[in-house]
Enzyme design. Structure first.
Site, PDB file in Angstrom:
ATOM      1  N   ASP B 206       0.811  -1.132  -0.131  1.00  0.00           N
ATOM      2  CA  ASP B 206      -0.049  -0.030  -0.026  1.00  0.00           C
ATOM      3  C   ASP B 206       0.965   1.120   0.022  1.00  0.00           C
ATOM      4  O   ASP B 206       2.124   1.129   0.213  1.00  0.00           O
ATOM      5  CB  ASP B 206      -0.789  -0.095   1.355  1.00  0.00           C
ATOM      6  CG  ASP B 206      -1.631   1.238   1.491  1.00  0.00           C
ATOM      7  OD1 ASP B 206      -2.064   1.634   0.473  1.00  0.00           O
ATOM      8  OD2 ASP B 206      -1.633   1.705   2.572  1.00  0.00           O
ATOM      9  N   LYS B 207       0.530   2.300  -0.370  1.00  0.00           N
ATOM     10  CA  LYS B 207       1.128   3.436  -0.439  1.00  0.00           C
ATOM     11  C   LYS B 207       1.267   4.287   1.021  1.00  0.00           C
ATOM     12  O   LYS B 207       2.098   4.351   1.749  1.00  0.00           O
ATOM     13  CB  LYS B 207       1.059   4.338  -1.352  1.00  0.00           C
ATOM     14  CG  LYS B 207       2.127   5.767  -1.616  1.00  0.00           C
ATOM     15  CD  LYS B 207       1.730   6.333  -2.808  1.00  0.00           C
ATOM     16  CE  LYS B 207       0.671   7.392  -2.824  1.00  0.00           C
ATOM     17  NZ  LYS B 207       1.030   8.246  -1.760  1.00  0.00           N
ATOM     18  N   GLU B 291      -7.477  14.919   7.555  1.00  0.00           N
ATOM     19  CA  GLU B 291      -8.427  16.037   8.293  1.00  0.00           C
ATOM     20  C   GLU B 291      -7.847  16.917   9.542  1.00  0.00           C
ATOM     21  O   GLU B 291      -7.946  17.987   9.132  1.00  0.00           O
ATOM     22  CB  GLU B 291      -9.579  15.292   8.943  1.00  0.00           C
ATOM     23  CG  GLU B 291     -10.400  14.848   7.499  1.00  0.00           C
ATOM     24  CD  GLU B 291     -11.899  14.281   8.247  1.00  0.00           C
ATOM     25  OE1 GLU B 291     -11.867  13.958   9.433  1.00  0.00           O
ATOM     26  OE2 GLU B 291     -12.801  14.331   7.380  1.00  0.00           O
ATOM     27  N   LYS B 356     -15.754  18.293   0.628  1.00  0.00           N
ATOM     28  CA  LYS B 356     -14.208  18.260   0.135  1.00  0.00           C
ATOM     29  C   LYS B 356     -14.067  16.938  -0.282  1.00  0.00           C
ATOM     30  O   LYS B 356     -14.743  15.680   0.284  1.00  0.00           O
ATOM     31  CB  LYS B 356     -13.411  18.600   1.489  1.00  0.00           C
ATOM     32  CG  LYS B 356     -13.065  17.574   2.486  1.00  0.00           C
ATOM     33  CD  LYS B 356     -12.046  17.962   3.217  1.00  0.00           C
ATOM     34  CE  LYS B 356     -11.683  17.010   4.094  1.00  0.00           C
ATOM     35  NZ  LYS B 356     -12.764  16.386   5.194  1.00  0.00           N
ATOM     36  N   ARG B 387      -0.723  14.905  -1.394  1.00  0.00           N
ATOM     37  CA  ARG B 387      -2.124  14.591  -1.564  1.00  0.00           C
ATOM     38  C   ARG B 387      -3.145  15.902  -1.578  1.00  0.00           C
ATOM     39  O   ARG B 387      -2.852  16.856  -0.870  1.00  0.00           O
ATOM     40  CB  ARG B 387      -2.674  13.852  -0.260  1.00  0.00           C
ATOM     41  CG  ARG B 387      -1.642  12.754  -0.118  1.00  0.00           C
ATOM     42  CD  ARG B 387      -1.697  12.245   1.240  1.00  0.00           C
ATOM     43  NE  ARG B 387      -3.006  11.702   1.823  1.00  0.00           N
ATOM     44  CZ  ARG B 387      -3.385  10.582   1.559  1.00  0.00           C
ATOM     45  NH1 ARG B 387      -2.896   9.509   0.863  1.00  0.00           N
ATOM     46  NH2 ARG B 387      -4.905  10.185   1.953  1.00  0.00           N
ATOM     47  N   GLY B 468      -4.743   3.857  -3.692  1.00  0.00           N
ATOM     48  CA  GLY B 468      -5.940   4.394  -3.892  1.00  0.00           C
ATOM     49  C   GLY B 468      -5.926   5.849  -4.337  1.00  0.00           C
ATOM     50  O   GLY B 468      -6.916   6.504  -4.845  1.00  0.00           O
ATOM     51  N   LYS B 588      -7.366  -4.417  -5.087  1.00  0.00           N
ATOM     52  CA  LYS B 588      -6.206  -4.935  -4.595  1.00  0.00           C
ATOM     53  C   LYS B 588      -6.074  -6.535  -4.487  1.00  0.00           C
ATOM     54  O   LYS B 588      -5.383  -7.073  -4.874  1.00  0.00           O
ATOM     55  CB  LYS B 588      -5.873  -3.965  -3.336  1.00  0.00           C
ATOM     56  CG  LYS B 588      -5.880  -2.825  -3.457  1.00  0.00           C
ATOM     57  CD  LYS B 588      -5.409  -2.147  -2.006  1.00  0.00           C
ATOM     58  CE  LYS B 588      -5.295  -0.622  -2.119  1.00  0.00           C
ATOM     59  NZ  LYS B 588      -4.656  -0.019  -0.842  1.00  0.00           N
ATOM     60  N   ASP B 609      -1.683  -0.808   5.866  1.00  0.00           N
ATOM     61  CA  ASP B 609      -1.971  -0.353   7.272  1.00  0.00           C
ATOM     62  C   ASP B 609      -3.135  -0.122   7.448  1.00  0.00           C
ATOM     63  O   ASP B 609      -3.739   0.042   8.586  1.00  0.00           O
ATOM     64  CB  ASP B 609      -1.043   0.901   7.614  1.00  0.00           C
ATOM     65  CG  ASP B 609      -1.450   2.006   6.767  1.00  0.00           C
ATOM     66  OD1 ASP B 609      -1.809   1.937   5.677  1.00  0.00           O
ATOM     67  OD2 ASP B 609      -1.476   3.215   7.180  1.00  0.00           O
ATOM     68  N   ASN B 612      -8.544  -0.504   4.056  1.00  0.00           N
ATOM     69  CA  ASN B 612      -8.532  -0.846   2.836  1.00  0.00           C
ATOM     70  C   ASN B 612      -7.451  -2.004   2.307  1.00  0.00           C
ATOM     71  O   ASN B 612      -7.858  -2.187   1.039  1.00  0.00           O
ATOM     72  CB  ASN B 612      -8.790   0.442   1.879  1.00  0.00           C
ATOM     73  CG  ASN B 612      -7.359   1.016   2.228  1.00  0.00           C
ATOM     74  OD1 ASN B 612      -6.559   0.986   3.038  1.00  0.00           O
ATOM     75  ND2 ASN B 612      -7.041   1.970   1.290  1.00  0.00           N
TER      76      ASN B 612
END
Lengths: 297, 958
Positions: B206-207, B291, B356, B387, B468, B588, B609, B612
């Site tokens: 995962d990233k 957030e 958002k 991001r 994602g 995935k 982690d 997802n």
């Protein structure tokens, strides 16, 4: 761990050690005198015992004699063995039938015991034209722990072993009851009879020898001098029905036991192999080094 | 009170799905209905935080809890080693059967001579005579099976289990994998897969939170196309403005940041009412670190969120006034919509919706003329690896709001298809909005992420990043962590290259064909034999996004596209690195499953982690969870959990390698030691009339595997480090030596089997020839069959134990203790067992056998010789391997240094000092004038001298 630096000296050291031990063993084995006398008396052989082959314990013993020459003296102590071949003492059915608890004091019924080897031998030496008996010692032929701890006679009843064995059947193949095995000697009769104990230590392979007597007494304490001997055999153990043979073996002993060429040869071969490997490795090693030298130049 | 629930879903990826409704009845009042969702559900094992007590209803118990239902999938993971064991077991079963068959046949051949069958001294019992021949043969066969059954290493299974259980502690004890920040080390959830860590071929990572820290930092924002960035130097003042937007727009944007989130405030130990001290005593907590970063970012520009009080959100504005907004609805974030909204009422009664979300999900929902300026910023930020999120708003009239309120409540109450209904409602609400601006948040790379990925590459693993995030962000992260090198040729299969048009399938087809052709040219077929040859070739990287992937995996009716999947797979497998962006959690898992089921079924590893990543963690052979900031779902569902991505390097390269070598050696050793244990017993049958006579005493037969030879191999399989851990971690290429289950292939298995057979033959025939004259004591007394067996057994125990000692490279006091202890115990036991008349035994066959054996010098010599002969081939092999390896690796080998005496003696002249010097120079990597000198060789051996230090967010070179 085993880099060339350790391995090369290791191989050479091992090889030298192997060769040294091998030579020692080979020499020791070579000094041991051994004489094998086959007395099976196979049919159509002109052996004296050939006429005894139908004898069995129940039909009564048959006497035959064997004359032989000792070309060189046998230094004492000389051991007298009997050797049987094609005899499966290690057969499971044979071994399973024994019960050591009985042998340490309770009555019984066993295959091993029933088939106790019951040929007897006496040895004479020709001295001045007449045969003088050679004293044969039957004591100390079995393991001390066997004859003193493992095998025990039942408690004497009224001071008599015969009464203690009363009510037990004589093994069918035996000429006499157990308590009569060496009737004159209370320490060697019944279950503690040493011939019996030696027999009960079942052999590993179908061809085996068992210690019968030792020569180390009287005029023969230094061994058997060279000369002519006569072996009197009380032939009562049939071996021809199972295509076996019987032998009497006279052998001297050394620190390594009886004559055993295998060990010495094995050590010599192993030692040579180690040294050979050492040389091959050295050659490989030098080759690499020369290559490297050339690379360098 | 009445509770109704939707159906329980046992699918593992549905762990966080729950649908329910609660009706509360009060006397004389209408019942109140409330919806229940996953946010109302506490999973088994949860702990309460920030509150002293809650009231709850138990909905699932015992084996029906979601956690219990989710645990079932795990036990099915089986390691490749176990499969090899089963194959070997079949071989040994065949050996057992053939041994029993040979003996039974030989027995009846031998017995066909009546004098062999029943000599006078050994008559059969009546029962034996009467038994049917077929029945007798069958019982004989079974007896032989019993006699030889020890060849099947039953105790191996116990030892393997113990090894796995105890061995897994080494991972959790590893201090290098302990993280100071979270005060935790690695966690082992299953011990079945330790050795699988040494066999990994594909790493799916995962990233966010895995490659990156997932600790977000607000970098900049843009309002109406104007860039606002915090400057680093204090000279320029706290904020640097690049042109300004209108003041009201600025404030609107910052208010939106303060209101549109689900952040809560956790207060310090002592709560006092003083608002002014809030900053020092309170921390923001949220399920999403983005957030928090945004709320903190807004604070820097003067707007701070003060918390939620009685449905009112309090915001302190730039003038230190507290504004209050009534929170009406939260339209939660979900990965499909990829945005979240809040609906608030201002003090003046205005109804506002703030939204958002990802640019791709916001842009279609706002006025198209507003997009252009912001888009440029968003794209540039994404290229820099930030991001990005876009913020939009709309004003609602009271009527509109009433309708929305009604729709939301209806959807929330639905027990069936609630999610679909909610999504539909949200979709309708979040429309016709106005774009205000965008934010950029930086997610720092985890420390040593790049080094770790490079090490994994060098170890022959292929690393796939599944994320994602949007493509640009992910791509720049991939460059930063060196998944893609500057010389990596990128093949793109994204919406950008494929396009949106109707012709996208054709375009995809063209692209696939083109890439396939290109890769085939680079990898000619004749090189295919070498599985990891791509290491040497030009490197390719592939980028694919979610929508293209679903196009490939689920093509439309057009039948010609059905073979896309195979072509795609062929392309993927030839690429060094693959980046899959815009992935949904299930996609995935789909990718992992696809790779897992390719030819040769490569071992896959997933690391992630967040929640997802759970599906791909469960799908892969080995699932690794990062104990990150996004909760514990991933680490709970994983097989192993580590605090950081960098720990993967040691976990795989050192622990995995060692576990594999240990267990492979353990398995081979067990088969070997049982073969050379039973072979003499088999050979003995030829000399005892095939009568099932055991060669060894019953005590030896039972204790061989349990007591005499079990502990040394267990200690070895726990402690062995054939190469030390530092070397293993620093030289990733060593990992390739054990790839493809190398130590449990047929070749090593045959080697061990031949070794066992050779030793068995040596044991038996050595003693057999020794016993040609059984008078081995110096007093002429003879040995019997039990001494024969004991000699063989003694040689056996010493040989197999010393063989292990030869194999042991890493000696600890424990190895010494168990190896020499086992041998001492054997000797002690033998004396003891033969020293007493055992009243419960029918036959005292071992009485003083061992004691008599050791009084015989010949026996000693025979035992020593036969041990040496048995170990000779092994020693020879080790030495020749050492010599060859030295010669290959360091041409100027240290042999010459270690053997100065011999070489000097033989006149081999060597300038040792010069060699020594050169080697030192080589080791420092500064050799200049010796192109063919050992230095070049040594360099090969240390492929990672010193990495240049890279900035964490390296600019994308494209």
């Amino acid at each position: 761990l085993l880099s060339a630096g350790i391995a090369l000296p290791l191989f050479f050291a091992l090889g030298l050690a192997g060769l040294a031990v091998g030579l020692g063993l080979h020499f020791s084995s070579g000094t041991i005198r051994e004489l094998e006398l086959d007395y099976t008396g196979a049919p159509r052989s002109n052996h004296d015992c050939a006429r005894c082959t139908n004898a069995s314990a129940t039909s009564g013993p048959c006497l035959c004699t064997l004359r032989f020459e000792l070309a060189e003296p046998f230094p004492g102590p000389v051991c007298l063995y009997y050797q049987l071949s094609n005899y499966y003492q290690n057969h499971r059915r044979y071994g399973v039938s024994r019960d050591d608890l009985q042998l340490s004091g309770d009555p019984w019924g066993l295959r091993v015991a029933n088939s106790l080897f019951n040929d007897t031998f006496t040895l004479h030496r020709l001295v001045n034209g007449s045969f003088m008996p050679v004293p044969l010692d039957s004591r100390g032929i079995s393991w001390w722990t066997d004859s003193n701890v493992k095998f025990r006679n039942p408690e004497l009843v009224n001071g008599s072993l015969a009464t203690a064995f009363w009510g037990t059947a004589k093994p069918p193949n035996w000429p006499c009851a157990a308590y009569l095995l060496d009737a004159g000697n209370p320490n060697n009769t019944g279950f503690v009879n040493e011939d019996f104990i030696v027999w009960m230590r079942t052999a590993a392979l179908p061809t085996f020898r068992k210690l019968y007597r030792r020569v180390h007494q009287g005029n023969f304490s230094a061994g058997l001098p060279h000369g002519t001997y006569r072996l009197d055999i009380n032939y009562s153990y049939p071996v021809l029905p199972f295509k076996g043979t019987k032998k009497v073996i006279l052998s001297t002993v050394s620190w390594m036991g009886g004559k055993n060429p295998f060990l010495g040869i094995a050590y010599l071969v192993f030692g040579s192999a180690c040294i050979l490997t050492g040389f091959v490795m050295l050659a490989v090693h030098i080759k690499y080094q020369q290559q490297n030298q050339m690379d360098e130049d | 009170m009445e509770l109704s629930m939707g159906h329980i879903s046992s699918r593992s990826e549905r762990l966080f799905r729950f649908v329910g409704r609660i009706n509360i009845y009060r006397s004389n009042q209408e019942p109140i209905a409330r919806s229940l969702g996953p946010e109302n559900l506490l999973l088994k094992g949860s702990t309460l935080k920030n509150t002293k007590k809650i009231y709850g209803v138990a909905v699932y118990t015992g084996m029906e809890t979601k956690m219990a239902l989710n645990y079932q999938g795990k036990s099915q993971k089986r390691s490749a080693v176990e499969k090899s064991i089963n194959a070997f077991l079949v071989v040994y079963l065949c050996i057992l059967l053939s041994k029993a068959t040979v003996c039974t046949t030989m027995k009846y051949v031998w017995q066909s001579n009546p004098f062999n069958d029943e000599p006078w001294y050994n008559e059969k019992t009546k029962k034996e005579k009467e038994a049917f021949k077929v029945l007798r043969m069958f019982t004989d066969f079974l007896s032989f099976m019993v006699l030889f059954n020890f060849i099947i290493p039953v105790s191996m299974y116990v030892t393997v289990e113990m090894q796995k259980f105890l061995g897994s502690f080494f991972i959790s004890w590893d201090k290098e994998m302990y993280d100071e920040e979270i005060k935790e080390g690695a966690l082992v959830n299953t011990s079945d897969l330790n050795e699988e860590l040494g066999q990994v071929e594909y790493v799916f990572t995962d990233k966010t939170g895995t490659l990156t820290e997932n600790s977000m930092e607000f970098i900049e924002c843009c309002i109406d196309g104007h860039k606002y960035k915090e400057s680093i130097s204090e000279v320029d003042g706290p904020l640097k403005y690049y042109g300004k937007a209108e003041k009201c727009r600025e404030e609107l944007f910052l208010r939106a940041l303060c209101l549109c989130h689900t952040v809560q405030i956790k207060e310090g130990d002592q709560v006092d009412g003083l608002i002014g001290h809030l900053e020092h005593r309170s921390t923001y907590i949220s399920s999403s670190p983005d957030e928090i970063a945004l709320v903190k970012g807004a604070k820097k520009y003067g707007f701070s969120f003060l918390g939620l009080e009685n449905d009112y959100m309090k915001v302190k504005n730039q003038n230190n006034e507290t504004e209050r907004y009534q929170l009406l609805h939260i339209l939660n974030f979900d990965p499909v919509r990829r945005r979240m909204s809040v609906i608030v009422r201002t003090i003046t009664g205005k109804l506002l919706l703030f939204c958002k979300g990802a640019d791709s999900s916001i842009f279609p929902k706002v006025q198209q003329d507003e997009i252009q300026q912001t888009k440029a910023h968003v794209d540039r930020n994404a290229m820099d690896g930030y991001r990005t999120l876009c913020v939009a708003f709309k004003e609602l009239s009271q009527e509109e709001y009433d309708q929305i309120d009604k729709q939301i409540c209806e959807a929330k109450m639905a027990l069936q298809d609630r999610e679909e209904k909610m999504a539909k409602v949200f979709e309708d609400i979040e429309a016709n909005m106005h774009l205000i601006g965008a934010t950029a948040v930086e997610d720092k790379l985890q420390e040593q992420a790049a080094e770790t990925i490079e090490a994994l590459h060098a170890a022959g693993m292929k690393v796939w990043v599944l994320t994602g995030d949007k493509m640009e962000t992910a791509k720049s992260t991939c460059y930063a962590c060196r998944l893609f090198q500057t010389n990596t040729e990128l093949l793109e299969l994204t919406t950008k290259t494929v396009g949106h048009s109707e012709r996208k399938e054709d375009r995809l087809h063209e692209l696939l064909m083109e890439y396939h052709k290109r890769l085939l040219q680079d990898f000619p077929k004749n090189r295919g034999g070498h599985k990891r040859s791509w290491m040497l070739n030009h490197e390719y990287g592939l980028i694919i996004d979610g929508s293209t992937l679903s196009l490939i995996l689920n093509p439309s009716q057009d039948s010609s596209s059905s073979n896309y999947k195979t072509i795609f797979l062929q392309i993927c497998l030839k690429c060094t690195a693959v980046l899959c962006c815009r992935m949904a959690p299930l996609q995935k898992a789909q990718i992992v499953r696809m790779v897992k089921s390719t030819k040769g079924s490569p071992i896959t590893l997933s690391i992630g982690d967040g929640a997802n990543d759970v599906s791909m963690i469960l799908e892969a052979h080995v699932g690794i969870g990062i104990k990150g900031k996004e909760g514990r779902q991933a680490s709970r569902n994983s097989d192993y959990a580590v605090p950081k991505f960098k720990h993967l390097r040691k976990l795989l390269l050192a622990h995995g390698h060692l576990y594999y070598v240990r267990i492979a050696h353990l398995v081979q050793y067990f088969f070997y030691k049982n073969l050379c244990f039973i072979l003499p017993q088999f050979l003995y049958q030829f000399f005892c009339g095939f009568s099932q006579q055991p060669l060894y005493d019953a005590a030896y037969l039972t204790m061989y595997n349990i007591c005499f030879t079990s502990l040394p191999i267990l200690a070895y399989s726990l402690l062995e480090q054939h190469i030390n851990i530092e070397t293993l971690t620093s030289d990733p290429q060593l990992y390739m030596k054990i790839s493809d289950n190398a130590m449990l292939q047929w070749k090593p298995f045959l080697y061990w089997t031949f070794l066992g057979a050779f030793e068995g033959l040596v044991f038996f025939f050595g003693v057999y020839y020794l016993f040609q004259n059984s008078s081995l004591e110096d007093n002429g007394k003879v040995f019997g069959n039990w001494t024969f067996g004991t000699i063989v057994f003694t040689i056996l125990v010493f040989t197999v134990t010393l063989k292990l000692a030869l194999d042991t490279r890493f000696w600890t006091w424990m190895n010494h203790f168990v190896i020499w202890g086992s041998l001492a115990f054997y000797v002690f036991f033998s004396f003891f067992w033969g020293g007493i008349i055992w009243p419960f035994l029918k036959q005292q066959r071992m009485y003083f056998v061992f004691a008599h054996m050791v009084t015989s010098l010949s026996t000693w010599l025979a035992i020593i010789l036969l041990i040496f002969i048995s170990l000779f081939p092994e020693i020879l092999l080790i030495v020749f391997k050492n010599v060859r390896r030295k010669a290959q690796e360091h041409p100027l080998s240290s042999c010459s240094l270690k053997l100065p005496a011999i070489t000097a003696f033989l006149g081999v002249n060597k300038s040792n000092i010069q060699i020594e010097n050169q080697r030192e120079v080589g080791a420092e990597g500064t050799s200049r004038g010796h192109p063919s000198s050992p230095a070049s060789c040594l360099r090969q051996h240390h492929p990672y001298p010193n990495y240049p230090i890279h900035a964490t967010n390296q600019k994308c070179p494209l």
